[in-house]
Design a protein around this motif. Structure first.
Motif, PDB file in Angstrom:
ATOM      1  N   PRO A  34      -6.463  12.425   2.195  1.00  0.00           N
ATOM      2  CA  PRO A  34      -6.763  11.487   1.109  1.00  0.00           C
ATOM      3  C   PRO A  34      -7.081  10.104   1.670  1.00  0.00           C
ATOM      4  N   THR A  35      -7.898   9.343   0.956  1.00  0.00           N
ATOM      5  CA  THR A  35      -8.365   8.054   1.447  1.00  0.00           C
ATOM      6  C   THR A  35      -7.225   7.114   1.817  1.00  0.00           C
ATOM      7  N   VAL A  36      -6.125   7.174   1.077  1.00  0.00           N
ATOM      8  CA  VAL A  36      -5.024   6.233   1.306  1.00  0.00           C
ATOM      9  C   VAL A  36      -4.362   6.420   2.671  1.00  0.00           C
ATOM     10  N   ILE A  37      -4.522   7.592   3.288  1.00  0.00           N
ATOM     11  CA  ILE A  37      -3.934   7.806   4.617  1.00  0.00           C
ATOM     12  C   ILE A  37      -4.963   8.319   5.622  1.00  0.00           C
ATOM     13  N   ARG A  38      -6.239   8.254   5.275  1.00  0.00           N
ATOM     14  CA  ARG A  38      -7.248   8.840   6.168  1.00  0.00           C
ATOM     15  C   ARG A  38      -7.234   8.164   7.536  1.00  0.00           C
ATOM     16  N   SER A  39      -7.140   6.860   7.564  1.00  0.00           N
ATOM     17  CA  SER A  39      -7.160   6.165   8.855  1.00  0.00           C
ATOM     18  C   SER A  39      -5.912   6.486   9.677  1.00  0.00           C
ATOM     19  N   LYS A  40      -4.761   6.497   9.021  1.00  0.00           N
ATOM     20  CA  LYS A  40      -3.514   6.764   9.728  1.00  0.00           C
ATOM     21  C   LYS A  40      -3.451   8.227  10.199  1.00  0.00           C
TER      22      LYS A  40
END
Length: 456
Positions: free
Chosen positions: A372-378
């Motif tokens: 999901p976008t809210v954790i994509r980077s992490k």
């Protein structure tokens, strides 16, 4: 001028993969020259190959934060500028420690792009083209192998060993630096990721970027509304890892392990030694045979670009994992039986084709999609760090396993391939339990994970 064609955008971003795999082939072909130039001991050769993994790990560690703070596009640009500096330092290095510093800086660039580039392509591509766009990078990866191995083959054939030891490897790195500089310039023509823009509160700018790549206004409005509905009312740093996020992050943590346990980097980084051993040929022919690793990867890349959005992710992952399991199993058998002839080398090409369509291109696309976008980077940073840790383990352990007296007497050099083949059998079982993501928007995939437990 900004690039509006999504396939052109995917090609520009994928050019980073071209450079990085070119570098892998370049180092593979230059090891013998650099080893002689710096008078390296046998155990130092593994360090020479693996030293960039320090940068890989650090780059992946900070890439998630930088992607959220500065944007996906700017993170790729800043990372690549550092990589270019690293290449210049390595090419000009008078002593080994300075060469190592250059390799670590370049490795940092690889780590950053390994996280940021797939994330960028995933977030900017239309759902029905996302698999193909993510896989274009694989075509460029294969070209990088072909070009890298071809150039090192030509240097080995045309120039004397003495000249290559003194200057040839420096020219090889310099060619790479020139290509890298051209790529950085092209990065400035890219739009920023619409998902990142929305997280930053730039909703209208995000909608504008969507309109550049989606086929019609109705589709723009639909995706835009889905993005708004899934837009967090808090910043990413407040997200608690619970519910469906645990499943998504678990896949991101597990898949890089299988990617490296497939043995891909052992084959790429030590290909000349492998071909010389399994085909009983001289080193010059082994260099030539290595070029066809890139050819087999190119065929796999063309296959996956053609079928990624038609066949779906799971079936391609399964086909590739099964092919790797069988090809490495047969390689193990023939090496164990000491039936070493040039035909065995064809199994390496089959393996590389299968890796490309599964643990290579498709796995990269899949990891970015399921987050999901809210954790994509992490989550992408997590996957990147685990990838480089196991990358280092495989690269460093491969020559150690092959030089172990007991294992050599018992398995005749087949032991590493037995491990890799067994890992691919387990990978097949894991794939069967994955959800399909073909033709689904990122927001639809996020909603699927919410059925496993809402995290909001």
């Amino acid at each position: 001028m900004k690039s509006n064609n999504i396939y052109l955008v995917a090609s520009i971003v994928g050019s980073a993969g071209f450079i990085f795999v070119y570098d892998s082939a370049n180092i593979s072909g230059s090891i013998r020259y650099i080893r002689e130039y710096y008078n390296l001991l046998p155990n130092q050769v593994g360090i020479l190959v693996a030293i960039s993994l320090i940068g890989n790990f650090i780059g992946s560690l900070v890439a998630g934060y930088c992607s959220d703070r500065f944007g996906r596009k700017n993170t790729m640009i800043y990372g690549c500028i550092l990589g270019l500096i690293g290449l210049i330092i390595a090419a000009l290095s008078p002593i080994l420690p300075i060469f190592y510093i250059g390799r670590i800086l370049f490795g940092f660039s690889v780590g950053v792009s390994f996280v940021a580039a797939p994330m960028y392509i995933t977030e900017i591509s239309p759902a029905d083209k996302r698999g193909r766009c993510g896989s274009i990078r694989q075509i460029l990866l294969s070209f990088g192998l072909i070009v890298g191995y071809t150039i090192t083959f030509l240097f080995n054939k045309i120039f004397t060993l003495e000249w290559n030891i003194k200057m040839g490897w420096r020219f090889l790195i310099s060619i790479e630096a020139i290509l890298f500089a051209i790529m950085i310039i092209l990065f400035f023509t890219l739009y920023e990721s619409p998902r990142w823009l929305m997280i930053q509160g730039k909703d209208e700018e995000a909608k504008l970027v969507l309109s550049k790549f989606l086929s019609c206004n109705d589709r723009v409005e639909l995706v835009y509304k889905e993005m708004l509905a899934n837009k967090p009312s808090y910043q990413d740093k407040h997200v608690k890892i619970r519910g469906g996020l645990i499943y998504a992050l678990g896949i991101c943590a597990l898949f890089p392990i299988f990617r490296q346990l497939s043995g891909i980097n052992a084959i790429t980084d030590y290909s000349q030694k492998i071909f010389a051993a399994i085909s009983n040929t001289g080193s010059n022919l082994a260099y030539f045979q290595s070029i066809f690793i890139g050819v087999s990867e190119l065929l796999g890349a063309i296959f996956i670009v053609t079928f990624a959005d038609k066949m779906g992710r799971k079936i391609l992952l399964l086909i590739g994992a099964l092919g790797m399991f069988l090809s490495e199993g047969f390689i193990s058998f023939f090496i164990y039986k000491l039936d070493l002839n040039i035909d065995v080398s064809y199994l390496v090409y089959i393996y590389n084709f299968c890796f490309t369509i599964s643990a290579g291109a498709m796995l990269t696309v899949y990891i970015s999609e399921i987050l999901p976008t809210v954790i994509r980077s992490k989550g992408s940073s997590l996957a990147g760090m685990i990838n480089w840790i196991f990358d280092g383990i495989i690269i460093y352990s491969f020559p150690l396993l092959n030089s172990n007296i007991y294992l050599t007497e018992k398995f005749h050099g087949a032991f590493p391939f037995i491990i890799y083949s067994s890992a691919m059998f387990i990978f097949i079982i894991v794939i069967l339990f994955l959800p399909e993501t073909k033709n689904k928007t990122l927001e639809e995939i996020a909603n699927y994970w919410k059925t496993k437990g809402n995290w909001e």
